[in-house]
Each structure stands twice: as C-alpha cells, then as structure tokens.
Design an enzyme around this catalytic site. Structure first.
Site: not given
Length: 213
Positions: A70, A89, A91, A116, A156
């Site tokens: 990635e 990044h 999941h 927020y 994803h």
C-alpha cells in the site's frame, strides 16, 4: 525519539486500540527526503528496525524490508500536501463496515453527527474500489477533487494523514469512532450537524469540508 521508534510506538497504540487486527495496516513517516514505512506482512504491534522499509518520494525502494504493497497510498498523501508528515492506513472494523455502504455524500462517506469528526478529521470521501495493493489507489487519492486529510477506501478500510504520527494516529482513531457512531445510528431518526454548524467548526478548527451544493 527516532523515526523508527516513533513508528513502533504508533503501531503499538493502534493495535492496543483494536484498530489493526492481525498483520493488517501500515504506517509511515517522512524522514528527510525519504519515507520510512512498515514492511509487508509486519505486525504493527511488534515493529522493529528490521520491519521497516526506506522508500523514495517517488515510491522507489531504497533499502530495508520489503515495502508494504500500500506504499502508493502513502506516497500520494505526501505528494498532495507538504504539511503531511505521517500516514496511517488501517482495516479497522467500523471503517471497513462503513466503506461497504453507500457514502453519505460525494465529498464525505461519513455523516456529520459529532463536532469531533468535523474538527479532528474533516470530510473523508469514499474512494473507488481497487484490489489491495493496486497502484491506482494512490492515483485516486492524489486526484480526489476535494481538500482532505482522510479517506475511506471502498470495501477496504481507511487512510489518514497528519503533521506527525501523533496527529495521524489520533485522526485515525477519531475516524474509526465516527464510523462506529454512524453504524450504531443507521436506520434511526438522527440529527446531523447543520451546514452552519459544520461551517463554523471547519472554520474554527481549519478542517477541510466542502459545502453541499
């Protein structure tokens, strides 16, 4: 704290918060004229120097571990804005779940339910589905027409950027919470923040938010 130690610390915090199941997710930080990023298959909770890859700002591998597939996502965020110095990044479960649903709006996948989210994250659009590791993920992020510092990736997960790792980790945590609240309130009559309330928050906290037409 060295960049490598800062990445290891960020990884431990993300795992402790339940945001990085298994060996999923990757983190990076700018280190001079190169990117230091967690290697492919590494566990964020147990990062060491040997687990880190050195990558050029063009995405080229310069040394260390094999870079995460990635990496294009990380490179794209650094190319979008020189103010970004760290990228996360993940999941994380609620972000993945919301990324499987239709977005709230074109410029933002997450409904504006709490101040927020607007203050700390700002709009987070849903980018098109690509298979994990597809370089086009970075192209999509780079080409997104809205100002942003976070995005959901269809089916994803999430990717966020910050001025440093602390900010990126905090932003990723807040995005996961906003996704959780969106899922908890789905199907119920709920009160979203009004356009005026959002505009005031975005202005006060210098948060990216595109007004709806």
């Amino acid at each position: 704290m060295s960049p490598a130690d800062a990445l290891a610390d960020a990884g431990r915090r993300l795992v402790a918060a339940g945001l990085s199941p298994g060996s999923s997710g990757n983190v990076s930080v700018l280190d001079g004229d190169r990117i230091l990023i967690s290697g492919t298959g590494s566990s964020l909770g147990r990062l060491s120097e040997a687990d880190l890859a050195h990558v050029g700002l063009d995405g080229s591998h310069l040394g260390g571990a094999r870079a995460s597939k990635e990496t294009p996502l990380h490179v794209a965020f650094y190319r979008r804005d020189a103010a970004f110095r760290a990228v996360v990044h993940l999941h994380s479960p609620h972000a993945v779940a919301l990324a499987c649903l239709e977005p709230w709006a074109a410029h933002n996948a997450v409904p504006p339910l709490t101040p927020y989210f607007v203050m700390r994250v700002g709009q987070a659009p849903l980018l098109p589905y690509r298979h994990p590791g597809d370089p086009a993920l970075g192209d999509d992020l780079l080409a997104a027409p809205w100002p942003l510092r976070a995005a959901l990736l269809a089916s994803h997960g999430a990717v966020v950027a910050g001025a440093d790792l602390d900010e990126a980790v905090d932003r990723a945590t807040e995005l996961e919470e906003a996704c959780r609240i969106a899922l908890l309130t789905a199907g119920s009559p709920r009160r979203e923040l009004t356009p005026d309330q959002i505009a005031e928050l975005a202005r006060r906290w210098d948060s990216p938010w595109t007004p709806e037409p």
